[in-house]
Scaffold this motif. Structure first.
Motif, mmCIF file in Angstrom:
data_model
loop_
_atom_site.group_PDB
_atom_site.id
_atom_site.type_symbol
_atom_site.label_atom_id
_atom_site.label_comp_id
_atom_site.label_asym_id
_atom_site.label_seq_id
_atom_site.Cartn_x
_atom_site.Cartn_y
_atom_site.Cartn_z
ATOM 1 N N LEU A 88 0.827 -1.212 0.000
ATOM 2 C CA LEU A 88 0.000 0.000 0.000
ATOM 3 C C LEU A 88 0.858 1.259 0.000
ATOM 4 C CD1 LEU A 88 -2.972 -0.767 2.411
ATOM 5 C CD2 LEU A 88 -3.090 -0.192 -0.002
ATOM 6 N N ALA A 89 1.923 1.248 0.796
ATOM 7 C CA ALA A 89 2.799 2.425 0.845
ATOM 8 C C ALA A 89 3.473 2.660 -0.509
ATOM 9 C CB ALA A 89 3.854 2.252 1.933
ATOM 10 N N LEU A 90 3.745 1.588 -1.239
ATOM 11 C CA LEU A 90 4.327 1.735 -2.581
ATOM 12 C C LEU A 90 3.291 2.250 -3.569
ATOM 13 C CD1 LEU A 90 6.620 1.287 -4.639
ATOM 14 C CD2 LEU A 90 5.841 -1.069 -4.845
ATOM 15 N N ALA A 91 2.057 1.790 -3.445
ATOM 16 C CA ALA A 91 1.011 2.169 -4.394
ATOM 17 C C ALA A 91 0.537 3.611 -4.198
ATOM 18 C CB ALA A 91 -0.168 1.212 -4.274
ATOM 19 N N LEU A 92 0.618 4.113 -2.978
ATOM 20 C CA LEU A 92 0.129 5.461 -2.706
ATOM 21 C C LEU A 92 1.146 6.519 -3.120
ATOM 22 C CD1 LEU A 92 -1.384 4.846 0.820
ATOM 23 C CD2 LEU A 92 -2.640 5.199 -1.299
ATOM 24 N N ARG A 93 0.642 7.692 -3.416
ATOM 25 C CA ARG A 93 1.516 8.823 -3.723
ATOM 26 C C ARG A 93 2.098 9.354 -2.419
ATOM 27 N NH1 ARG A 93 2.168 10.111 -8.436
ATOM 28 N NH2 ARG A 93 2.159 12.347 -8.631
ATOM 29 N N PRO A 94 3.254 9.993 -2.486
ATOM 30 C CA PRO A 94 3.863 10.514 -1.253
ATOM 31 C C PRO A 94 2.922 11.499 -0.560
ATOM 32 C CG PRO A 94 5.337 10.816 -3.135
ATOM 33 C CD PRO A 94 4.056 10.279 -3.659
ATOM 34 N N GLY A 95 2.839 11.348 0.722
ATOM 35 C CA GLY A 95 1.971 12.221 1.506
ATOM 36 C C GLY A 95 1.731 11.617 2.871
ATOM 37 N N SER A 96 0.761 12.176 3.544
ATOM 38 C CA SER A 96 0.508 11.738 4.914
ATOM 39 C C SER A 96 -0.072 10.328 4.972
ATOM 40 C CB SER A 96 -0.429 12.729 5.605
ATOM 41 O OG SER A 96 -1.652 12.812 4.908
ATOM 42 N N VAL A 97 -0.861 9.933 3.992
ATOM 43 C CA VAL A 97 -1.432 8.586 4.001
ATOM 44 C C VAL A 97 -0.333 7.544 3.779
ATOM 45 C CG1 VAL A 97 -3.103 7.049 2.895
ATOM 46 C CG2 VAL A 97 -3.657 9.455 3.206
ATOM 47 N N ALA A 98 0.581 7.815 2.857
ATOM 48 C CA ALA A 98 1.698 6.898 2.621
ATOM 49 C C ALA A 98 2.608 6.825 3.845
ATOM 50 C CB ALA A 98 2.493 7.346 1.401
#
Length: 178
Positions: A88-98
């Motif tokens: 999930l961290a790889l799939a998400l764009r950089p930001g607070s959710v990642a």
């Protein structure tokens, strides 16, 4: 990207500011992806240790090796949860959710390391001895944790707003290099 017709309307300072912002954003996404891939590879290496022998015992005169999947099913579930959050961290764009996914993966990794450490110390009165699996799991879990730490540090926000003086010096530098 900035279109050419927009560049004609904007002042050179604004065009340069937009280009710098886009370049920094692309660099941040590339850096995030690189660290996330390293974290995912470390997670996969940690999962491979569950396929190693974790306990050795002698039963009825025969040597019996048990794999980590057989002896530690809770660690398998912990590793799968960490693998999913790493993906999930790889799939998400950089930001607070990642960053939140990466932090959750860090907590899961700590639980995995603690479980591996505990599996390395078997009861002294049992007929089983620890195999190489728990030791390798601790080492690869620590490398997984180090990759996560590097990813968290790399993904932290960099509040860099260009000042008028820095924009002016960058514009004069660009004009002299052309």
């Amino acid at each position: 990207m900035i279109r050419r017709d927009e560049e004609r309307v904007l002042a050179p300072e604004e065009v340069l500011g937009r280009r710098l912002e886009l370049a920094e954003r692309e660099l941040g996404v590339g850096q995030h992806r690189w660290f996330a891939r390293a974290t995912l590879l470390a997670a996969l290496a940690t999962g491979i240790t569950l396929l190693l022998p974790w306990t050795f015992s002698r039963r009825l005169g025969e040597s019996v090796w048990q794999l980590g999947i057989e002896t530690q099913p809770s660690l398998v579930l912990t590793w799968v949860a960490g693998l999913i959050t790493s993906i999930l961290a790889l799939a998400l764009r950089p930001g607070s959710v990642a960053q939140a996914c990466t932090a959750i993966t860090g907590v899961i990794t700590l639980v995995f390391i603690a479980g591996s450490w505990q599996a390395n110390a078997l009861d002294a009165l049992s007929d089983a001895w620890p195999g190489p699996g728990p030791s390798f799991a601790v080492v690869t879990g620590l490398s997984w944790l180090l990759c996560l730490s590097a990813q968290l540090i790399a993904d932290r926000p960099h509040p860099t707003t260009p000042t008028p003086e820095s924009l002016h010096s960058a514009i004069t530098h660009l004009r002299h290099t052309r």
